[in-house]
Write a protein that holds these residues in place. Structure first.
Motif, PDB file in Angstrom:
ATOM      1  N   LEU A  40      17.815   2.051 -12.789  1.00 18.66           N
ATOM      2  CA  LEU A  40      17.549   3.406 -12.312  1.00 18.66           C
ATOM      3  C   LEU A  40      18.864   4.077 -11.948  1.00 18.66           C
ATOM      4  O   LEU A  40      19.846   3.398 -11.611  1.00 18.66           O
ATOM      5  CB  LEU A  40      16.637   3.372 -11.076  1.00 18.66           C
ATOM      6  CG  LEU A  40      15.232   2.797 -11.257  1.00 18.66           C
ATOM      7  CD1 LEU A  40      14.529   2.682  -9.912  1.00 18.66           C
ATOM      8  CD2 LEU A  40      14.424   3.658 -12.212  1.00 18.66           C
ATOM      9  N   GLU A  70      16.337   3.761  -4.454  1.00 16.59           N
ATOM     10  CA  GLU A  70      15.024   4.086  -3.907  1.00 16.59           C
ATOM     11  C   GLU A  70      14.084   4.389  -5.078  1.00 16.59           C
ATOM     12  O   GLU A  70      14.449   5.076  -6.024  1.00 16.59           O
ATOM     13  CB  GLU A  70      15.140   5.303  -2.995  1.00 16.59           C
ATOM     14  CG  GLU A  70      13.856   5.663  -2.284  1.00 16.59           C
ATOM     15  CD  GLU A  70      14.034   6.844  -1.339  1.00 16.59           C
ATOM     16  OE1 GLU A  70      13.013   7.291  -0.791  1.00 16.59           O
ATOM     17  OE2 GLU A  70      15.180   7.298  -1.161  1.00 16.59           O
ATOM     18  N   GLY A  71      12.881   3.874  -5.002  1.00 15.36           N
ATOM     19  CA  GLY A  71      11.936   4.049  -6.092  1.00 15.36           C
ATOM     20  C   GLY A  71      11.750   2.810  -6.930  1.00 15.36           C
ATOM     21  O   GLY A  71      10.817   2.741  -7.733  1.00 15.36           O
ATOM     22  N   ALA A  97       9.838   1.172 -11.780  1.00 13.01           N
ATOM     23  CA  ALA A  97       9.929   2.389 -10.968  1.00 13.01           C
ATOM     24  C   ALA A  97       8.544   2.783 -10.481  1.00 13.01           C
ATOM     25  O   ALA A  97       7.556   2.631 -11.203  1.00 13.01           O
ATOM     26  CB  ALA A  97      10.544   3.533 -11.780  1.00 13.01           C
ATOM     27  N   THR A 101       8.735   8.286  -9.080  1.00 16.80           N
ATOM     28  CA  THR A 101      10.075   8.190  -9.654  1.00 16.80           C
ATOM     29  C   THR A 101      10.020   8.302 -11.168  1.00 16.80           C
ATOM     30  O   THR A 101      10.865   8.951 -11.786  1.00 16.80           O
ATOM     31  CB  THR A 101      10.734   6.866  -9.237  1.00 16.80           C
ATOM     32  OG1 THR A 101      10.855   6.819  -7.811  1.00 16.80           O
ATOM     33  CG2 THR A 101      12.113   6.714  -9.859  1.00 16.80           C
ATOM     34  N   GLN A 102       9.025   7.667 -11.793  1.00 17.04           N
ATOM     35  CA  GLN A 102       8.869   7.796 -13.239  1.00 17.04           C
ATOM     36  C   GLN A 102       8.748   9.258 -13.656  1.00 17.04           C
ATOM     37  O   GLN A 102       9.396   9.705 -14.614  1.00 17.04           O
ATOM     38  CB  GLN A 102       7.623   7.038 -13.708  1.00 17.04           C
ATOM     39  CG  GLN A 102       7.700   5.536 -13.580  1.00 17.04           C
ATOM     40  CD  GLN A 102       6.431   4.866 -14.080  1.00 17.04           C
ATOM     41  OE1 GLN A 102       5.828   5.307 -15.052  1.00 17.04           O
ATOM     42  NE2 GLN A 102       6.023   3.792 -13.433  1.00 17.04           N
ATOM     43  N   ASP A 104       9.756  11.911 -12.027  1.00 20.84           N
ATOM     44  CA  ASP A 104      11.030  12.606 -11.795  1.00 20.84           C
ATOM     45  C   ASP A 104      12.012  12.318 -12.923  1.00 20.84           C
ATOM     46  O   ASP A 104      12.749  13.215 -13.371  1.00 20.84           O
ATOM     47  CB  ASP A 104      11.636  12.178 -10.456  1.00 20.84           C
ATOM     48  CG  ASP A 104      10.872  12.726  -9.258  1.00 20.84           C
ATOM     49  OD1 ASP A 104      10.075  13.670  -9.429  1.00 20.84           O
ATOM     50  OD2 ASP A 104      11.080  12.203  -8.142  1.00 20.84           O
TER      51      ASP A 104
END
Length: 420
Positions: A40, A70-71, A97, A101-102, A104
């Motif tokens: 990530l 984070e995520g 993730a 988050t995915q 985003d």
């Protein structure tokens, strides 16, 4: 002249930068770009180079996370475990993730592709579909390994990773398939339709390459193993019948959602004319037919003969819908069809392309609704439309393929309006 570098198998310590189209992130090492999966943005990882052709970039898989972002979460699928190394399943990209988050990450990819390929600067929000990130997939095609076990291929490889279950596939779809063996080297297609009926077909191994009639027949041959081979679905207040292994949205909530957005954007006038290009079994033609009414006309164009037959059957009660079997680029450029007030197009992953865009823009519809499953292809098409005076005025994006890098976008273009 120095030899081209080959880092294949080398372990690198990487500080991960931004997300990139295709389910990986970007890092840099010794002046080269590294496209690294299973990480990530913002992370520090150890990664193993999996592919290096000696140019300005190479590909790698993260094998250890030193500083997580984070995520990050533990993958829900055991075949996405980092400990498996190169034997991980290649079917999902973002199992590590969380769902927010995915979305985003996908939004960032869509925005970047629009800017880089079409010069369109706009914020993007990727909306979830009902049901969450697991157990949404109703259609799946599996490969068969040399022992007759089904699975998915590893990333950028022909190697089959056998499986017992797939957590993004609907409950019960794979139990009978994974419990038996199949013809090595073939493929198995599974469809769980809207009535709960399971359809399974086996495709034999591909024959030697050839262009003759026999080779074409063999490439398309399948043996129905379970079910009728004819699927039933429900959407937009109608019942749909189709070839069980033909095209229908794989997410069980997608057809209803996408048809609603297309209906809003198209706003076809009563008594008017609409084109539904790459129309499949008629989903979008149905909402367009309601809008134009009995005095209007909808021209549905679909290259699949089976899809065209299913569309004609599904919409037999709508005399205002006419189906045309043929390649879209041929029908819209060589056949006489009425000029449209609005055009809806849902092209394959590669996009509509220059010839189709030129023909659509030349017909001068007031609005064009473009449905796309690849943001790069969408951006290229939007850039072509811009050259003909069309501008993007609305964009909706949906996470119709959770855990993967794929994202569905629906774009509204209007003649002469300013870009977002």
């Amino acid at each position: 002249m120095s030899a081209k570098p080959d880092w294949t198998g080398r372990r690198l310590l990487l500080d991960v930068d931004s997300v990139a189209h295709g389910g990986h992130c970007v890092a840099r090492h010794e002046g080269r770009v590294v496209f690294v999966r299973h990480t990530l943005p913002g992370e520090r990882v150890e990664a193993e180079v999996t592919e290096d052709r000696g140019g300005g970039f190479c590909r790698a898989d993260a094998v250890r996370v030193l500083e997580p972002a984070e995520g990050r979460v533990n993958p829900p699928c055991p075949l996405a475990d980092m400990a498996l190394g190169r034997n991980r399943c290649g079917g999902c990209d973002w199992q590590h993730a969380d769902h927010a988050t995915q979305r985003d990450l996908k939004a960032a990819v869509v925005a970047e592709q629009l800017w880089r390929l079409a010069g369109i600067e706009t914020s993007v929000t990727v909306r979830p579909l009902p049901g969450g990130p697991l157990r949404w997939r109703t259609r799946v095609r599996l490969a068969v390994d040399e022992r007759g076990h089904v699975g998915f291929r590893a990333h950028r490889s022909h190697r089959v990773v056998p499986l017992e279950d797939c957590p993004i596939t609907v409950e019960g779809a794979l139990e009978e398939v994974t419990a038996r063996t199949w013809t090595p080297g073939g493929e198995v297609a599974v469809t769980a339709d809207g009535r709960g009926q399971l359809h399974v077909a086996e495709y034999p191994p591909r024959p030697p390459s050839g262009k003759g009639p026999r080779a074409r027949r063999e490439r398309g041959r399948r043996d129905e193993v379970l079910g009728t081979g004819f699927a039933h679905e429900s959407a937009v207040g109608r019942e749909w019948g189709m070839d069980a292994h033909g095209f229908w949205q794989v997410h069980r909530a997608a057809a209803e959602c996408f048809a609603g957005v297309v209906e809003e954007m198209a706003a076809a006038p009563e008594g008017g004319c609409a084109w539904d290009l790459y129309g499949g079994v008629g989903l979008f033609a149905a909402v367009l037919g309601r809008q134009v009414g009995p005095s209007g006309e909808v021209v549905l164009v679909e290259s699949s003969a089976a899809g065209t037959r299913d569309a004609a059957s599904n919409l037999a009660d709508m005399q205002q819908v006419r189906t045309r079997a043929g390649r879209v680029e041929t029908v819209v450029t060589e056949e006489r069809i009425p000029s449209p007030d609005v055009v809806v197009l849902d092209p394959p992953r590669k996009g509509a392309g220059r010839e189709v865009v030129r023909a659509v823009a030349g017909a001068r519809p007031a609005r064009v609704v473009h449905v796309a499953c690849d943001p790069a292809a969408l951006a290229r098409d939007l850039d072509l439309f811009r050259g003909h005076g069309y501008r993007l005025t609305r964009l909706e994006a949906f996470d119709a393929f959770p855990m993967t890098h794929h994202v569905e976008c629906i774009a509204l273009l209007e003649d002469g309006e300013p870009t977002l």
